[in-house]
Structure formats: structure tokens, C-alpha cells
Design a protein around this motif. Structure first.
Motif, PDB file in Angstrom:
ATOM      1  N   VAL A  13       0.836  -1.200   0.000  1.00  0.00           N
ATOM      2  CA  VAL A  13       0.000   0.000   0.000  1.00  0.00           C
ATOM      3  C   VAL A  13       0.872   1.253   0.000  1.00  0.00           C
ATOM      4  O   VAL A  13       0.622   2.211  -0.745  1.00  0.00           O
ATOM      5  CB  VAL A  13      -0.953  -0.008   1.211  1.00  0.00           C
ATOM      6  N   LEU A  17       0.866   4.081  -2.929  1.00  0.00           N
ATOM      7  CA  LEU A  17       0.594   5.495  -2.650  1.00  0.00           C
ATOM      8  C   LEU A  17       1.747   6.376  -3.137  1.00  0.00           C
ATOM      9  O   LEU A  17       1.525   7.475  -3.664  1.00  0.00           O
ATOM     10  CB  LEU A  17       0.361   5.705  -1.150  1.00  0.00           C
ATOM     11  N   THR A  18       2.979   5.883  -2.971  1.00  0.00           N
ATOM     12  CA  THR A  18       4.137   6.622  -3.482  1.00  0.00           C
ATOM     13  C   THR A  18       4.084   6.711  -5.002  1.00  0.00           C
ATOM     14  O   THR A  18       4.366   7.761  -5.591  1.00  0.00           O
ATOM     15  CB  THR A  18       5.444   5.937  -3.055  1.00  0.00           C
ATOM     16  N   THR A  20       1.399   6.676  -6.896  1.00  0.00           N
ATOM     17  CA  THR A  20       0.360   7.615  -7.332  1.00  0.00           C
ATOM     18  C   THR A  20       0.806   9.063  -7.150  1.00  0.00           C
ATOM     19  O   THR A  20       0.453   9.929  -7.958  1.00  0.00           O
ATOM     20  CB  THR A  20      -0.953   7.370  -6.570  1.00  0.00           C
ATOM     21  N   PHE A 246      -6.029   1.221  -4.768  1.00  0.00           N
ATOM     22  CA  PHE A 246      -5.300   2.325  -4.149  1.00  0.00           C
ATOM     23  C   PHE A 246      -4.736   3.279  -5.201  1.00  0.00           C
ATOM     24  O   PHE A 246      -4.327   4.400  -4.869  1.00  0.00           O
ATOM     25  CB  PHE A 246      -4.178   1.786  -3.266  1.00  0.00           C
ATOM     26  N   THR A 249      -5.985   6.972  -5.585  1.00  0.00           N
ATOM     27  CA  THR A 249      -5.516   8.127  -4.803  1.00  0.00           C
ATOM     28  C   THR A 249      -4.746   9.119  -5.667  1.00  0.00           C
ATOM     29  O   THR A 249      -4.448  10.229  -5.222  1.00  0.00           O
ATOM     30  CB  THR A 249      -4.622   7.667  -3.632  1.00  0.00           C
ATOM     31  N   THR A 250      -4.437   8.740  -6.912  1.00  0.00           N
ATOM     32  CA  THR A 250      -3.835   9.696  -7.844  1.00  0.00           C
ATOM     33  C   THR A 250      -4.706  10.943  -7.950  1.00  0.00           C
ATOM     34  O   THR A 250      -4.203  12.074  -8.056  1.00  0.00           O
ATOM     35  CB  THR A 250      -3.684   9.066  -9.246  1.00  0.00           C
TER      36      THR A 250
END
Length: 299
Positions: A13, A17-18, A20, A246, A249-250
Motif C-alpha cells: 500500500v 501510494l508513493t 500515485t 489504491f 488516490t492519484t
């Protein structure tokens, strides 16, 4: 050969997230490269060329440093995938020059829906009522974001829609390549072919970037290369059906960058359209997760 990464959902995850954040950063710097504050606006074809040029430089350095083993690539499949990828990236960079990043990013999330539709004739997949319903919800959200009127659709939104279409087709070819070749090789060949295509396309519109625009072009390519690296690393540590949602989240990062640098806060229509589109895309991702987990027939 390097050993496979150990399953680790929390780390997966964090890596996604990194990824995006870097994807949105790449789009942000593409938007800045066409901003008059940094010099005469660069054509989207030149921004796309910079993306492949600097991404290849970074990926090629990694391949040489790791001495990664390479196998015989499927050149025809890579060529088709690279052409689609270049087309999608160029249209996306064109879109953000006209509309807020949050809008363009949200519309681009139609690409998994297009991929689902194209998988029917190209991969022979079956699609049932639930997945068609998810696709319909996502398309409704895109329609809201397109802001149809008696006059016309907004040009930037149509460019983003085209980007989603090409990226959806690209996903089909990535599926075919992913099980045959190492991820690093796929990235290397894709960016090499993408640079060749972009170098030919940019010739009629190329102009010397200003000193302020060169770092932006390098940032576009470097951020996208890092995004690809973190994305692949995330997928190696968790099931695709778990980690893929996930990627949405971009949109959050894109909206935050837009608000901070351009003062483009999402309005009510943008929020409604994005929420509707993401609901459909999220339902599709949830259904894919259950299909893989239960190994049941497509519904």
C-alpha cells in the motif's frame, strides 16, 4: 535473477501510494511545461518526448547497474503497446493544458472500464451484469465531468477521454506481456520504443526549451519512471485485485497539486462526477477481487 519479493500488504500500500504521488507529479510538471510563466508553452508532443527521453535514461541506468538479465522480447506486441502508451500519454498531457488536473485524472480512470470492454473481443473474456453495471456508473461519472451542453463537450475533457481509451487498450497488451517477460525488460523496451515514436512525432513542433523548462521535462520523465518502479514493486508484494484500487488516490494528489499551485479547487460538478466515476471503478475493482479470490465463473 533476483528472488521474488515477499508478500507484504502494508508495504505494498505504501509503495502504491508513493507511485500515485509520482504519477500526479509527472502530470503536474507536464502542465507546468505548457505554462507561459516558464517560457513559450511547449507542445504536448514535445512534453511527451521529454517524458520518454528522461524515463529511458533512468530505467536504462538501473538495468545497467543491476545487470538485469533480458530475454527475447515480443517486438510486435511491444510496438503496439508502445504506440498506444505514447498516444495515451500525449493526449493526457494535452488535456491538462486545458482543464484542471483533477478533472483529467478522474476521466482517465475510465481506462480499466475500456480495458474490460476490449477484453471481450481481444481476450475472449466474459462480462456479466454486475461488471456492466459498474462500467455504466463509471461512464455516468465521466459524462458529468465532460459537462455536456447544447454547444459542445469541453475539448480538454475529450482529450482525457481519448487518453483513457488508448490506455485501456494498452492494458490488454500489458496483460499479454506480463506473464511472458520480466517487468524491468517490459519497461526498458516500452520506453525505448516510446522514445523512437516520440522522436519522430516531435520533429515538426520541436523548439528549444528554456532553462526553466528543461528541469520540468526531466521531472516528467523521472517521476513517471519512479512511478512505474514503485507500481511494479507494489504489485509484487500483494495481489493485483487488493492493491489496484489504491491507484485511485492519484486523483487526491492531482487535486491537491492543482489547488496548491493553480488555485483550482474542485467545484460541485467535479466532485459529483469524480465520486460517481470512482464508485463505478471501485465496484469493478471489488468484483475483480472476488472473481480472483473465489475463482468463480465471471458474472
Amino acid at each position: 535473477m533476483t528472488s521474488p519479493a515477499r508478500p507484504d500488504k502494508r508495504r505494498a500500500v505504501a509503495l502504491m501510494l508513493t507511485a500515485t504521488a509520482f504519477i500526479a507529479s509527472s502530470t503536474l510538471m507536464a502542465k507546468l511545461a505548457s505554462d507561459p510563466r516558464f517560457g513559450p508553452p511547449l507542445h504536448p508532443l514535445q512534453i511527451s518526448h521529454g517524458r520518454f527521453l528522461f524515463a529511458l535514461a533512468l530505467i536504462g541506468t538501473v538495468v545497467l547497474a543491476r545487470r538485469a538479465p533480458l530475454s527475447q522480447p515480443d517486438l510486435r506486441l511491444h510496438a503496439a503497446r508502445s504506440l498506444l502508451g505514447w498516444s495515451g500519454v500525449t493526449l493526457m498531457f494535452t488535456a491538462v493544458a486545458f482543464i484542471p488536473m483533477a478533472d483529467a485524472t478522474a476521466i482517465s480512470f475510465l481506462n480499466p472500464v475500456f480495458a474490460m470492454v476490449f477484453a471481450i473481443p481481444l481476450l475472449g473474456e466474459r462480462v456479466g451484469p454486475l461488471r456492466w453495471s459498474a462500467a455504466a456508473i463509471a461512464f455516468l461519472g465521466a459524462l458529468i465531468l465532460l459537462r455536456p451542453s447544447a454547444a459542445s463537450f469541453e475539448a480538454g475533457a475529450l482529450f482525457a477521454l481519448g487518453a483513457a481509451l488508448f490506455m485501456g487498450l494498452e492494458v490488454i497488451l500489458i496483460k499479454r506481456l506480463s506473464g511472458r517477460e520480466p517487468p524491468l525488460q517490459i519497461l526498458l523496451v516500452n520506453n525505448t520504443m516510446g522514445l523512437c515514436i516520440a522522436s519522430l512525432a516531435v520533429l515538426p513542433v520541436w523548439q528549444m526549451p528554456t532553462p526553466a523548462q528543461w528541469p520540468l521535462l526531466a521531472g516528467v520523465g523521472g517521476a513517471m519512471a519512479l512511478a512505474q518502479f514503485f507500481f511494479v514493486s507494489a504489485m509484487a508484494r500483494a495481489e493485483a485485485s487488493y492493491i489496484a484500487p489504491f491507484a485511485f488516490t492519484t486523483l487526491i494528489f492531482a487535486a491537491a497539486y492543482d489547488a496548491a499551485l493553480f488555485g483550482a479547487w474542485p467545484d460541485a460538478i467535479t466532485m459529483l462526477g469524480a465520486a460517481t466515476l470512482l464508485s463505478g471503478a471501485g465496484l469493478l475493482a471489488w468484483r475483480e477481487s472476488h472473481l480472483q479470490t473465489a475463482a468463480s465463473p465471471p458474472e
